[in-house]
Motif scaffolding. Structure first.
Motif, mmCIF file in Angstrom:
data_model
loop_
_atom_site.group_PDB
_atom_site.id
_atom_site.type_symbol
_atom_site.label_atom_id
_atom_site.label_comp_id
_atom_site.label_asym_id
_atom_site.label_seq_id
_atom_site.Cartn_x
_atom_site.Cartn_y
_atom_site.Cartn_z
ATOM 1 N N ALA A 93 0.831 -1.210 0.000
ATOM 2 C CA ALA A 93 0.000 0.000 0.000
ATOM 3 C C ALA A 93 0.861 1.254 0.000
ATOM 4 O O ALA A 93 0.500 2.267 -0.594
ATOM 5 N N ALA A 94 2.021 1.190 0.663
ATOM 6 C CA ALA A 94 2.893 2.360 0.729
ATOM 7 C C ALA A 94 3.821 2.432 -0.490
ATOM 8 O O ALA A 94 4.660 3.326 -0.571
ATOM 9 N N GLU A 95 3.657 1.471 -1.406
ATOM 10 C CA GLU A 95 4.505 1.382 -2.610
ATOM 11 C C GLU A 95 5.990 1.384 -2.249
ATOM 12 O O GLU A 95 6.800 2.109 -2.827
ATOM 13 N N GLU A 133 6.757 10.571 3.165
ATOM 14 C CA GLU A 133 6.872 11.710 2.260
ATOM 15 C C GLU A 133 7.990 11.570 1.245
ATOM 16 O O GLU A 133 7.883 12.008 0.124
ATOM 17 N N GLU A 134 9.096 10.986 1.669
ATOM 18 C CA GLU A 134 10.167 10.754 0.710
ATOM 19 C C GLU A 134 10.731 9.358 0.941
ATOM 20 O O GLU A 134 10.605 8.790 1.998
ATOM 21 N N GLU A 283 15.093 5.260 3.447
ATOM 22 C CA GLU A 283 15.559 6.522 2.857
ATOM 23 C C GLU A 283 14.551 7.622 3.159
ATOM 24 O O GLU A 283 14.316 8.515 2.358
ATOM 25 N N GLY A 284 13.947 7.520 4.334
ATOM 26 C CA GLY A 284 12.861 8.429 4.698
ATOM 27 C C GLY A 284 13.331 9.720 5.326
ATOM 28 O O GLY A 284 14.429 10.204 5.067
ATOM 29 N N LYS A 331 20.336 10.426 9.394
ATOM 30 C CA LYS A 331 20.588 11.794 8.927
ATOM 31 C C LYS A 331 19.258 12.351 8.462
ATOM 32 O O LYS A 331 18.543 11.717 7.681
ATOM 33 N N GLN A 332 18.920 13.535 8.968
ATOM 34 C CA GLN A 332 17.637 14.115 8.606
ATOM 35 C C GLN A 332 17.549 14.326 7.102
ATOM 36 O O GLN A 332 18.460 14.864 6.477
ATOM 37 N N GLY A 333 16.437 13.853 6.530
ATOM 38 C CA GLY A 333 16.238 14.002 5.098
ATOM 39 C C GLY A 333 16.907 12.918 4.272
ATOM 40 O O GLY A 333 16.691 12.818 3.070
#
Ligand SMILES: [Zn+2]
Ligand SMILES: [Zn+2]
Length: 351
Positions: A93-95, A133-134, A283-284, A331-333
């Motif tokens: 569902a989250a691909e 989101e990413e 990789e979020g 690491k943020q991002g």
């Protein structure tokens, strides 16, 4: 952690009953006041907040469930595959592209397969949420590592020569209870919390120790000296402190500020040890630096009101009961990696 667990369990049980009462009666009032809109909306707040309280209590009970692991020989890769199968729908569902990089020749380990399955499910679900989101790739890898005990082993039971425990459950380094000793120098005194990992002499000095000052390290309970006056640090010539580890001999280290030398002969003579290393990488969105040291603590949450923040504390507890270790890099991002290390031979890595 365990006394906190008992406290949490006690509180949770005591609170559960009155909460049920509040919920029952407020639902009952809700039905009886159908024609009074104003009262209805107030009652709905009571009902919803009571339900939320029950969720928090449930989380507490999960955390406090001091279930002793039921350990059997198992295949870590198979446990991960089972965990992935359980949440397959969520992954789709989250691909998310879930990549498995398994070492197919791992030895079997003695673990509680159900508890570890729960750990992997939680870590992967967290990774999916972080990828909202990413990021669309999550990698789960397993490998076998042979490591020197130096820099790996965790001291869990340090005592003074008279048998007093030196363990401090409140001051932690990387989530691990530390070893607390008293420092006395020319009229002043303070405490030092030592890193429990053998080889990591990162002293959190509450007081600065200079080589030439007249100081002493002692047991906080009985004030017996923990300095071995007959020895000098082989690296810098400074003073040497020691403590006993029941059943595993004596632990020694350089007492000089910044000194790195440590020695634990009983463990050194056992030689290198094998560990299974499991990594879950996403990789979020990543975890802010200021939160990294706190995420395994009970009640710490970054999910706002969505969670009670007990998930990672429960995971930490399970891994700890397997004499393993869980750490996080982030690491943020750019994403996060949770690394679990489990000893292949039983009851190793900590004393
Ligand atoms: Zn003592
Ligand atoms: Zn030294």
């Amino acid at each position: 952690m365990s006394s906190l667990g008992r406290l949490a369990a006690g509180v949770a049980h005591e609170i559960n009953n009155p909460l049920t009462g509040i919920l029952t009666y407020s639902c009952y009032l809700l039905k009886r006041t159908k024609d009074n809109k104003e009262i209805q909306s107030d009652l709905e707040v009571i009902v919803n907040e009571t339900k939320r309280s029950r969720e928090i209590v449930k989380g507490l009970l999960d955390f406090a469930r001091q279930s002793v692991p039921k350990k059997n020989k198992a295949d870590i890769n198979a446990i991960i595959n089972k965990a992935v199968a359980v949440i397959d729908n969520q992954i789709k569902a989250a691909e998310i592209d879930l990549i498995r990089e398994f070492d197919e020749n791992l030895p079997q380990v003695v673990v509680d397969a159900n508890q570890l399955e729960q750990v992997f499910i939680n870590l992967i679900v967290n990774a999916i949420q972080a990828s909202e989101e990413e990021g669309s790739k999550i990698t789960v890898s397993t490998s076998l590592m042979t490591m020197d005990p130096y820099g790996v082993y965790q001291v869990k039971n340090a005592v003074c020569p008279k048998g007093h425990s030196l363990m401090d459950q409140t001051v932690k380094i990387n989530g691990m209870p530390t070893i607390r000793v008293k420092v006395r120098t020319e009229g002043k005194s303070g405490f030092v919390n030592l890193d429990p990992v053998y080889g990591l002499n990162r002293n959190n000095f509450g007081i600065k120790i200079d080589a030439d000052s007249k100081y002493d390290l002692t047991c906080p309970k009985c004030d017996t000296s923990l300095l071995d006056k007959t020895k000098k640090c082989p690296k810098c010539g400074g003073a040497v402190y020691f403590y006993e580890i029941p059943g595993k001999g004596r632990f020694e280290g350089c007492a000089q500020s910044g000194g790195e030398w440590q020695s634990w002969p009983e463990i050194d003579k056992e030689g290198k040890k094998k560990f299974i290393v499991i990594k879950v990488t996403d990789e979020g969105c990543g975890i802010p630096q200021e939160n990294l040291s706190k995420i395994f603590e009970p009640f710490f949450t970054t999910k706002g009101q969505r969670g009670t923040g007990l998930g990672l504390a429960v995971i930490w507890g399970i891994i700890d009961k397997h004499d393993g270790r869980i750490t996080v890099d982030s690491k943020q991002g750019q994403g996060s990696t949770f690394t679990i290390r489990l000893p292949v031979e039983k009851d190793t890595e900590s004393y």
